[in-house]
Design a protein around this motif. Structure first.
Motif, mmCIF file in Angstrom:
data_model
loop_
_atom_site.group_PDB
_atom_site.id
_atom_site.type_symbol
_atom_site.label_atom_id
_atom_site.label_comp_id
_atom_site.label_asym_id
_atom_site.label_seq_id
_atom_site.Cartn_x
_atom_site.Cartn_y
_atom_site.Cartn_z
ATOM 1 N N ALA A 191 -0.222 9.566 -4.356
ATOM 2 C CA ALA A 191 -0.998 8.364 -4.357
ATOM 3 C C ALA A 191 -1.758 8.370 -5.465
ATOM 4 O O ALA A 191 -2.612 7.567 -6.065
ATOM 5 N N PHE A 214 0.796 -1.412 -0.042
ATOM 6 C CA PHE A 214 -0.113 -0.025 -0.093
ATOM 7 C C PHE A 214 0.912 1.331 0.113
ATOM 8 O O PHE A 214 1.935 1.062 0.547
ATOM 9 N N ALA A 215 0.416 2.445 -0.570
ATOM 10 C CA ALA A 215 1.037 3.709 -0.365
ATOM 11 C C ALA A 215 1.228 3.865 1.215
ATOM 12 O O ALA A 215 2.291 4.781 1.824
ATOM 13 N N ARG A 216 -0.022 3.579 1.907
ATOM 14 C CA ARG A 216 -0.034 3.976 3.431
ATOM 15 C C ARG A 216 1.223 3.439 4.303
ATOM 16 O O ARG A 216 1.703 4.060 5.105
ATOM 17 N N HIS A 254 -7.490 11.847 2.408
ATOM 18 C CA HIS A 254 -8.240 10.550 2.329
ATOM 19 C C HIS A 254 -8.537 10.144 3.932
ATOM 20 O O HIS A 254 -9.662 9.965 4.109
ATOM 21 N N TYR A 265 -1.774 0.746 -7.647
ATOM 22 C CA TYR A 265 -3.228 0.094 -7.824
ATOM 23 C C TYR A 265 -4.208 0.975 -8.380
ATOM 24 O O TYR A 265 -5.239 0.511 -8.771
ATOM 25 N N LYS A 266 -3.833 2.010 -8.125
ATOM 26 C CA LYS A 266 -4.895 3.399 -8.685
ATOM 27 C C LYS A 266 -4.774 3.744 -10.121
ATOM 28 O O LYS A 266 -5.886 3.918 -10.906
ATOM 29 N N CYS A 298 0.834 5.334 -5.056
ATOM 30 C CA CYS A 298 -0.219 4.211 -4.998
ATOM 31 C C CYS A 298 -0.096 3.501 -6.580
ATOM 32 O O CYS A 298 -0.906 4.114 -7.181
ATOM 33 N N ASP A 326 3.125 13.378 -1.790
ATOM 34 C CA ASP A 326 2.061 12.506 -1.529
ATOM 35 C C ASP A 326 1.402 12.326 -2.977
ATOM 36 O O ASP A 326 0.699 13.144 -3.395
ATOM 37 N N TRP A 370 -13.682 10.851 -0.592
ATOM 38 C CA TRP A 370 -13.249 11.500 0.465
ATOM 39 C C TRP A 370 -14.319 12.147 1.099
ATOM 40 O O TRP A 370 -14.128 13.149 1.619
HETATM 41 C C1 LIG Z 1 -3.547 11.058 -0.813
HETATM 42 C C2 LIG Z 1 -3.466 9.647 -0.261
HETATM 43 N N1 LIG Z 1 -2.383 9.238 0.193
HETATM 44 C C3 LIG Z 1 -2.188 7.974 0.512
HETATM 45 C C4 LIG Z 1 -3.268 6.946 0.178
HETATM 46 C C5 LIG Z 1 -2.878 5.567 0.751
HETATM 47 O O1 LIG Z 1 -3.058 4.531 -0.541
HETATM 48 P P1 LIG Z 1 -3.120 3.217 -0.255
HETATM 49 O O2 LIG Z 1 -4.609 2.789 -0.168
HETATM 50 O O3 LIG Z 1 -2.229 2.615 -1.195
HETATM 51 O O4 LIG Z 1 -2.742 2.989 1.059
HETATM 52 C C6 LIG Z 1 -4.367 7.300 -0.194
HETATM 53 C C7 LIG Z 1 -5.657 6.499 -0.627
HETATM 54 O O5 LIG Z 1 -6.394 6.705 -1.260
HETATM 55 C C8 LIG Z 1 -4.701 8.661 -0.431
HETATM 56 O O6 LIG Z 1 -5.780 9.145 -1.227
#
Ligand SMILES: Cc1ncc(COP(=O)(O)O)c(C=O)c1O
Length: 393
Positions: free
Chosen positions: A153, A55-57, A81, A177-178, A175, A151, A344
């Motif tokens: 993502a 994940f990006a998180r 988010h 997978y988006k 991210c 960021d 969001w």
């Molecule tokens: C701005 C932003 N940063 C980080 C994330 C986290 O992405 P991930 O779901 O890959 O953890 C999101 C998820 O939508 C996001 O909108």
């Protein structure tokens, strides 16, 4: 690659009628599993030392540790988010929020004015692929010797002019997978000379990857296969679910709202790299831009545009539609086979409703329409026409 076209035309009660299935995210074609090396990989996929997470998180969490931010204040946008803020907080950072300027753009003067001696980093989000004005913020961060976190993502493949988003900050977060039809994937890139020492990610459960790959292949079948494709995809999905739950297989969902510490070291699957190698990146940008332009032209008179122009280099993730009755509009679109996202609606609870009224308004009124690389002009026309119908235009 051919985008989905008029093949989904079916006849019902003597009337020609399209039966579409338009997912929010791009889907996987079986041939992509064979990999390929059509083009050189773009930033950040080619970046030295890029860390590939599930994940990006996870990349946000690692960035906090890497930049030495636990216990310190990070300026973050009030429009976010929520999961990225959870990751920051879990890693030990203390978020302090700043408002947006006009539309989806931050106001650099406001951000710089909010920097105090306690500010240890600045976090910017490039919403939906649209670059934030960074010059002043980069300069202010440099002058104070504090890092900038970009960021991206929502901004895969986007550039600000020639410069890839995520390449100016001390770190960039993506991210996968988006933007791409991969089962999982988030990237952390460290720009410049900062130390890169975070522990390497661990491989994800193969069952989870297989389950996401399977779902995306079925979405592709549904999108391209017309009525037989729909029927077959539904049957295969039911069969797959039965086998999967019978075997007690693990599925780590993507796109969820909350951060989980248990998954923080989880990496991207190997197959992600194979699928990325099969992408035509220039075409992805071109089709996303074309689709965005088409929706912009067709919806300008029924909904106030949130962004006024598509500058060169922007690779839009979705088309943001501003509507008064989000849920109703989404339901109307879902009934026509279109997956619009209410991305969001809520943010992190540390931001109180009313504290940033412009952000509240965005949360109340914006939904995201699909405009990705799988969709042909005919599909986009169907989306636009459906929006007009649902809005009674
Ligand atoms: C701005 C932003 N940063 C980080 C994330 C986290 O992405 P991930 O779901 O890959 O953890 C999101 C998820 O939508 C996001 O909108």
């Amino acid at each position: 690659m051919e985008a989905v076209g008029a093949r989904s035309l079916v006849r019902r009660r003597g009337r020609p009628r399209r039966r579409w299935s338009i997912p929010a995210l791009p889907t996987l074609r079986p041939a992509m599993l064979a990999g390929g090396a059509r083009t050189a990989l773009p930033f950040p996929l080619d970046a030295a030392g890029a860390r590939f997470y599930y994940f990006a998180r996870n990349a946000v969490w690692a960035a906090v540790k890497l930049l030495g931010l636990p216990g310190k204040e990070v300026l973050v946008p009030a429009y976010h988010h929520g999961v990225e803020i959870e990751a920051l907080v879990d890693a030990g950072a203390v978020p302090r929020f700043y408002p947006l300027g006009v539309g989806l753009s931050l106001d650099p003067h406001v951000v710089v004015a909010r920097m105090t001696r306690a500010t240890a980093a600045v976090y910017v989000i490039h919403y939906l692929g649209f670059p934030q004005p960074l010059d002043e913020i980069v300069e202010a961060c440099r002058a104070r010797g504090i890092p900038l976190i970009e960021d991206c993502a929502l901004a895969g493949l986007s550039t600000d002019g020639e410069r890839p988003l995520g390449s100016r900050g001390d770190v960039g977060i993506f991210c996968l997978y988006k933007t791409f039809p991969v089962p999982n994937g988030g990237v952390l890139v460290v720009n410049g000379t900062r130390p890169r020492g975070v522990p390497p990610p661990v491989p994800p459960p193969w069952t989870s990857t297989a389950s996401h790959v399977g779902s995306s292949l079925l979405e592709n079948l549904r999108l391209r296969g017309g009525p037989p494709g729909h029927w077959l995809a539904d049957a295969l999905r039911l069969a797959g679910r039965a086998v999967w739950s019978g075997a007690g297989a693990t599925r780590v969902p993507t796109g969820t709202q909350h951060f989980e510490r248990a998954h923080v070291q989880m990496g991207a699957a190997k197959v992600v790299h194979r699928i990325l190698a099969a992408q035509d990146f220039a075409r992805i940008v071109e089709v996303r831009r074309r689709n965005f332009f088409l929706l912009m032209g067709r919806l300008r008179d029924v909904a106030p545009p949130l962004v006024q122009e598509l500058a060169p280099g922007v690779c839009p993730l979705f088309f943001p539609l501003v509507v008064a009755r989000k849920s109703e509009v989404r339901r109307g679109l879902a009934a026509r086979g279109i997956e619009a996202i209410d991305f969001w609606r809520t943010g992190h609870p540390a931001v109180r409703p009313g504290e940033f009224s412009d952000v509240d308004r965005l949360r109340e009124t914006v939904i995201e329409l699909p405009s990705h690389q799988d969709l042909s002009p005919a599909a986009m026309e169907f989306v636009a026409q459906s929006v007009r119908e649902v809005l009674g235009a």
